[in-house]
Write a protein that holds these residues in place. Sequence first.
Motif, PDB file in Angstrom:
ATOM      1  N   LEU A 144       0.866  -1.174   0.000  1.00 32.30           N
ATOM      2  CA  LEU A 144       0.000   0.000   0.000  1.00 32.30           C
ATOM      3  C   LEU A 144       0.904   1.226   0.000  1.00 32.30           C
ATOM      4  N   VAL A 145       0.897   1.972  -1.096  1.00 32.68           N
ATOM      5  CA  VAL A 145       1.775   3.131  -1.236  1.00 32.68           C
ATOM      6  C   VAL A 145       0.983   4.398  -0.932  1.00 32.68           C
ATOM      7  N   VAL A 146       1.509   5.197  -0.012  1.00 31.48           N
ATOM      8  CA  VAL A 146       0.844   6.423   0.432  1.00 31.48           C
ATOM      9  C   VAL A 146       1.431   7.605  -0.330  1.00 31.48           C
ATOM     10  N   PRO A 147       0.604   8.442  -0.961  1.00 33.72           N
ATOM     11  CA  PRO A 147       1.126   9.588  -1.717  1.00 33.72           C
ATOM     12  C   PRO A 147       1.965  10.519  -0.858  1.00 33.72           C
ATOM     13  N   SER A 148       2.848  11.257  -1.519  1.00 35.12           N
ATOM     14  CA  SER A 148       3.755  12.170  -0.822  1.00 35.12           C
ATOM     15  C   SER A 148       3.081  13.480  -0.446  1.00 35.12           C
ATOM     16  N   ALA A 149       1.815  13.635  -0.785  1.00 35.70           N
ATOM     17  CA  ALA A 149       1.058  14.831  -0.398  1.00 35.70           C
ATOM     18  C   ALA A 149      -0.389  14.425  -0.166  1.00 35.70           C
ATOM     19  N   GLY A 150      -1.055  15.166   0.708  1.00 31.24           N
ATOM     20  CA  GLY A 150      -2.462  14.907   0.965  1.00 31.24           C
ATOM     21  C   GLY A 150      -2.690  14.202   2.287  1.00 31.24           C
ATOM     22  N   ALA A 151      -3.924  14.327   2.785  1.00 27.47           N
ATOM     23  CA  ALA A 151      -4.333  13.671   4.025  1.00 27.47           C
ATOM     24  C   ALA A 151      -5.353  12.593   3.700  1.00 27.47           C
ATOM     25  N   PHE A 152      -5.216  11.457   4.341  1.00 26.01           N
ATOM     26  CA  PHE A 152      -6.097  10.324   4.067  1.00 26.01           C
ATOM     27  C   PHE A 152      -6.575   9.794   5.415  1.00 26.01           C
ATOM     28  N   ASP A 153      -7.648  10.393   5.892  1.00 24.82           N
ATOM     29  CA  ASP A 153      -8.064  10.211   7.282  1.00 24.82           C
ATOM     30  C   ASP A 153      -9.184   9.200   7.466  1.00 24.82           C
ATOM     31  N   ALA A 154      -9.533   8.458   6.433  1.00 24.72           N
ATOM     32  CA  ALA A 154     -10.617   7.483   6.554  1.00 24.72           C
ATOM     33  C   ALA A 154     -10.269   6.237   5.747  1.00 24.72           C
ATOM     34  N   MET A 155     -10.923   5.143   6.086  1.00 25.58           N
ATOM     35  CA  MET A 155     -10.755   3.925   5.307  1.00 25.58           C
ATOM     36  C   MET A 155     -11.372   4.127   3.921  1.00 25.58           C
ATOM     37  N   PRO A 156     -10.788   3.514   2.895  1.00 22.31           N
ATOM     38  CA  PRO A 156     -11.318   3.710   1.538  1.00 22.31           C
ATOM     39  C   PRO A 156     -12.726   3.173   1.380  1.00 22.31           C
TER      40      PRO A 156
END
Length: 280
Positions: A144-156
């Motif tokens: 699972l690769v997380v982008p270098s910008a942005g917030a991801f505060d919930a499950m998809p």
Amino acid sequence: MNFKTILVHLDHSQRSAVRAAMAARWSRAHESHLVGLLPTGLYDGVIPADAIPTGMTDFIAESADYLRQRAEAVGRAFRQGIAGAGPLSYEVRLVDGVTADAVVRFGRASDLLVLGQSYADEGLDTTVRGLPEQVLMEVGRPVLVVPSAGAFDAMPENIVVAWDGSREAAVALQAALPALRRAAGVTLVSLRRPRDEDEAQQRLMPEVIQYLLRHGVQARTEAQVTEIDIADALLSRISDLGADLLVIGGYGHSRLRERVLGGVTRQILAQMTVPVLIAH
């Protein structure tokens, strides 16, 4: 299959906390054990130029001490983040080995690895740039690769699966089943260029839909012909659909010891705007 063990790579970059929070969120959602893998960097051969005061007589010992103290600080921040968000089964592993080798070795004892997107960040050790690409080809587990910008505060909740009927796409689809079962919407997107042959029979879209249904996943399909680059078209559909996760197969070939990612995979990893679950 489920994600019973999730491993997250920790480092001293600013995005490490974002990765850690996402890994913890996935671990709680899937009732997983979380491993925070924390390479010290001792054998990566990269020491910040101003990290060790001038005049030190034993540079190697001082460097090792500096790197371990820095790693321990990252580990403390990781533990504090976990404690502040509720109960979770987890551990922190400090390792002195080469970062890529350590992630692969411990990753093989995990169901899912959480890594950061490659990017040029001032102060970030150059040895961890390109880490997802290195690990993906060797680890034998989904990443699972997380982008270098942005917030991801919930499950998809809205997941796009890139589907072309290939072996790699099938591996990624199967690896993503625990995430797909939790999603509110799943869309299989199949793209081809006008000059490419129509391989609808080989893509087996209706059969894949039935396969997913038997796993408790309701999905819809899209098959499109696009004039633009496949990766650009896929990124555009992700945006149009409001997706918050992409599932894609990692394409590669081996030539002696060299591993080369395919063009679509490479472009997605370079331009990703949402987390990408990728398997090879």
